[in-house]
Scaffold this motif. Structure first.
Motif, PDB file in Angstrom:
ATOM      1  N   GLN A  74       0.852  -1.182   0.000  1.00 59.09           N
ATOM      2  CA  GLN A  74       0.000   0.000   0.000  1.00 59.09           C
ATOM      3  C   GLN A  74       0.887   1.231   0.000  1.00 59.09           C
ATOM      4  OE1 GLN A  74      -2.995   0.027   3.020  1.00 59.09           O
ATOM      5  NE2 GLN A  74      -3.854   1.993   2.389  1.00 59.09           N
ATOM      6  N   VAL A  75       0.567   2.217  -0.833  1.00 56.29           N
ATOM      7  CA  VAL A  75       1.476   3.355  -1.020  1.00 56.29           C
ATOM      8  C   VAL A  75       0.822   4.703  -0.735  1.00 56.29           C
ATOM      9  CG1 VAL A  75       2.974   2.169  -2.662  1.00 56.29           C
ATOM     10  CG2 VAL A  75       0.960   3.405  -3.497  1.00 56.29           C
ATOM     11  N   ASN A  76      -0.349   4.706  -0.131  1.00 59.20           N
ATOM     12  CA  ASN A  76      -0.963   6.002   0.162  1.00 59.20           C
ATOM     13  C   ASN A  76      -1.063   6.268   1.655  1.00 59.20           C
ATOM     14  OD1 ASN A  76      -3.084   4.050   0.555  1.00 59.20           O
ATOM     15  ND2 ASN A  76      -4.537   5.753   0.575  1.00 59.20           N
ATOM     16  N   LYS A 130       7.977  13.025 -16.854  1.00 65.24           N
ATOM     17  CA  LYS A 130       9.336  13.481 -16.566  1.00 65.24           C
ATOM     18  C   LYS A 130       9.812  13.031 -15.194  1.00 65.24           C
ATOM     19  CE  LYS A 130       9.257  17.379 -19.785  1.00 65.24           C
ATOM     20  NZ  LYS A 130       9.452  18.848 -19.988  1.00 65.24           N
ATOM     21  N   GLY A 131       9.584  11.750 -14.888  1.00 65.66           N
ATOM     22  CA  GLY A 131      10.090  11.152 -13.663  1.00 65.66           C
ATOM     23  C   GLY A 131       9.236  11.356 -12.431  1.00 65.66           C
ATOM     24  N   VAL A 132       8.136  12.079 -12.544  1.00 64.61           N
ATOM     25  CA  VAL A 132       7.264  12.356 -11.402  1.00 64.61           C
ATOM     26  C   VAL A 132       5.910  11.699 -11.625  1.00 64.61           C
ATOM     27  CG1 VAL A 132       6.137  14.153 -10.034  1.00 64.61           C
ATOM     28  CG2 VAL A 132       8.447  14.535 -10.932  1.00 64.61           C
ATOM     29  N   VAL A 133       5.396  11.002 -10.603  1.00 65.83           N
ATOM     30  CA  VAL A 133       4.061  10.416 -10.654  1.00 65.83           C
ATOM     31  C   VAL A 133       3.065  11.440 -10.128  1.00 65.83           C
ATOM     32  CG1 VAL A 133       2.568   8.564  -9.801  1.00 65.83           C
ATOM     33  CG2 VAL A 133       4.966   8.082 -10.360  1.00 65.83           C
ATOM     34  N   TYR A 134       1.979  11.654 -10.893  1.00 65.62           N
ATOM     35  CA  TYR A 134       0.937  12.597 -10.510  1.00 65.62           C
ATOM     36  C   TYR A 134      -0.359  11.826 -10.267  1.00 65.62           C
ATOM     37  CZ  TYR A 134       4.050  16.217 -12.343  1.00 65.62           C
ATOM     38  OH  TYR A 134       5.122  17.049 -12.574  1.00 65.62           O
ATOM     39  N   ALA A 169       8.138  11.860  -6.525  1.00 68.98           N
ATOM     40  CA  ALA A 169       9.351  11.818  -7.335  1.00 68.98           C
ATOM     41  C   ALA A 169      10.153  10.539  -7.098  1.00 68.98           C
ATOM     42  CB  ALA A 169      10.220  13.039  -7.038  1.00 68.98           C
ATOM     43  N   ASN A 170       9.624   9.607  -6.283  1.00 71.74           N
ATOM     44  CA  ASN A 170      10.343   8.365  -5.966  1.00 71.74           C
ATOM     45  C   ASN A 170       9.450   7.141  -6.155  1.00 71.74           C
ATOM     46  OD1 ASN A 170       8.658   8.723  -3.777  1.00 71.74           O
ATOM     47  ND2 ASN A 170      10.310   9.182  -2.323  1.00 71.74           N
ATOM     48  N   ASP A 171       8.632   7.160  -7.209  1.00 67.24           N
ATOM     49  CA  ASP A 171       7.772   6.032  -7.571  1.00 67.24           C
ATOM     50  C   ASP A 171       6.891   5.576  -6.412  1.00 67.24           C
ATOM     51  OD1 ASP A 171       8.283   5.579 -10.364  1.00 67.24           O
ATOM     52  OD2 ASP A 171      10.279   4.895  -9.805  1.00 67.24           O
ATOM     53  N   CYS A 172       6.230   6.561  -5.799  1.00 76.36           N
ATOM     54  CA  CYS A 172       5.159   6.349  -4.825  1.00 76.36           C
ATOM     55  C   CYS A 172       5.656   5.984  -3.428  1.00 76.36           C
ATOM     56  CB  CYS A 172       4.172   5.281  -5.297  1.00 76.36           C
ATOM     57  SG  CYS A 172       3.564   5.525  -6.962  1.00 76.36           S
TER      58      CYS A 172
END
Length: 395
Positions: free
Chosen positions: A262-264, A283-287, A299-302
């Motif tokens: 779980q990542v949230n 550009k390397g950032v997850v939104y 910026a670190n894959d969640c």
């Protein structure tokens, strides 16, 4: 004197005739109005209802009502040389078996990437299927079946919430892994279930009744604090991993080896997206768009998230696509009907700019893809295109 009158009369008549000819030359011809977007005319009837668009090898892969077809606008492509500009132009070259059409329900978007798509059978009840047929996108193929009950005898069906192009019932990532959810007979279980399948295209076996796709699957069980089998779920493919949102229980990261986390964080601490409407990487950032005026970024894959508030609420109604070196958002729903550029000025400020949409009417948007020097937009009323050089003109 008589000759003079004769010549005078003839001169008048000839002059009148010349005037009439001049008038006849001034006939006004009606010219069609030129719009920023023009429709790809090869699609006809139900083919014009485009539910999904993905990019193949110099092609566009299209999910339409009942059919999967391929558009080949790039000169010299192998597909174009074999099947022409558009495979749906005439049934002789259609990519869809009449016995196994894609779904007829416009809400039923299928998992699809450049190489494969998964079909729940358009003639069946798409919300109660236990079999998916996996087809390669590159050539006409019998398809290979993925049977849930062979993997888990307690399985009752693949989960399919019938939401539309924004929420297909599963996703295929860039490495050809398919992830989707399913339900079991144990409806009170404190967990939900996923099936992860590696899809591989192989050489033809020579049998006309055997597909060329090999499928290697594993089952994933994700424990939750409550009964989550019937909770709404949405799927996103991010690079070589997946994100799955389970309504009421959080956001989970699934890797290609089947592991998950779980990542949230928790709802009370709000350490990550608590109800994302769409997720993408740029550009390397997850939104992760929250659905109101909030965006979460990682910026670190969640592994961790930063929250930005006070943004345009249209973000929650949109999906996002790369065009040129820019990020483009399209809104969904005929009332909105908007295409815009999205540019981050700094960590807390976003600049929006609408681009022209004339020629699109009041259709609902599904997908946007750049192929070569042209941008294509799939809608419920046709496939439209616009030259990349003019795409960014402001509305």
């Amino acid at each position: 004197m008589h000759k003079f009158k004769y010549y005078l009369i003839m001169s008048v008549l000839l002059a009148g005739s010349a005037c009439r000819k001049e008038v006849e030359k001034l006939v006004v011809q009606q010219v069609d109005k030129q719009y920023s977007w023009t429709e790809v005319k090869h699609l006809i009837k139900l083919q014009r209802n485009v539910m999904r668009v993905t990019m193949g090898t110099n092609t566009l892969n299209l999910q339409q009502i009942g059919t999967f077809e391929v558009l080949s606008p790039i000169p010299g492509s192998a597909e174009k040389a074999t099947n022409g500009y558009y495979t749906g132009f005439g049934r002789t070259v259609s990519r869809t078996w009449l016995s196994d059409p894609l779904p007829w329900d416009v809400r039923n978007a299928v998992p699809m990437n450049a190489n494969f798509y998964a079909n729940p059978n358009g003639y069946g009840d798409v919300i109660s299927d236990t079999v998916l047929t996996i087809y390669p996108t590159k050539f006409f193929d019998r398809g290979t079946r993925l049977s849930l009950r062979k993997l888990n005898p307690a399985a009752t069906r693949f989960e399919n919430f019938l939401i539309g192009s924004r929420y297909p019932f599963g996703v295929i990532n860039r490495n050809d892994y398919l992830l989707c959810g399913y339900r079991t007979t144990n409806v009170t279980e404190f967990a939900f279930h996923l099936v992860l399948s590696k899809l591989t295209n192989t050489a033809s076996t020579g049998s006309p009744f055997t597909g060329t796709t090999q499928i290697s699957s594993q089952l994933i069980r994700i424990p939750t604090p409550g009964q989550s089998q019937f909770s709404f779920k949405s799927f996103w493919a991010i690079d070589d991993y997946f994100l799955v949102w389970c309504q009421g229980y959080g956001l989970f990261k699934i890797t290609q080896d089947g592991s998950f986390q779980q990542v949230n964080g928790t709802f009370t601490q709000a350490t990550g997206p608590v109800s994302p409407t769409t997720i993408f990487k740029w550009k390397g950032v997850v939104y992760a768009m929250q659905g109101n005026d909030t965006v979460w970024t990682s910026a670190n894959d969640c592994a961790s998230w930063q929250r930005v508030d006070g943004l345009n609420s249209a973000l929650g109604l949109s999906t996002f696509y790369p065009v040129g070196d820019s990020l483009i958002g399209i809104t969904h729903g005929v009332i909105n009907n908007s295409i815009y550029t999205l540019r981050w000025q700094n960590a807390n400020t976003v600049r929006f700019r609408e681009v022209k949409t004339d020629g699109l009417g009041y259709a609902d948007f599904s997908d946007l893809v750049q192929l070569g020097d042209t941008v294509y937009l799939g809608t419920t009323d046709g496939l439209f295109k616009r030259p990349l050089i003019n795409f960014f003109q402001s509305k």
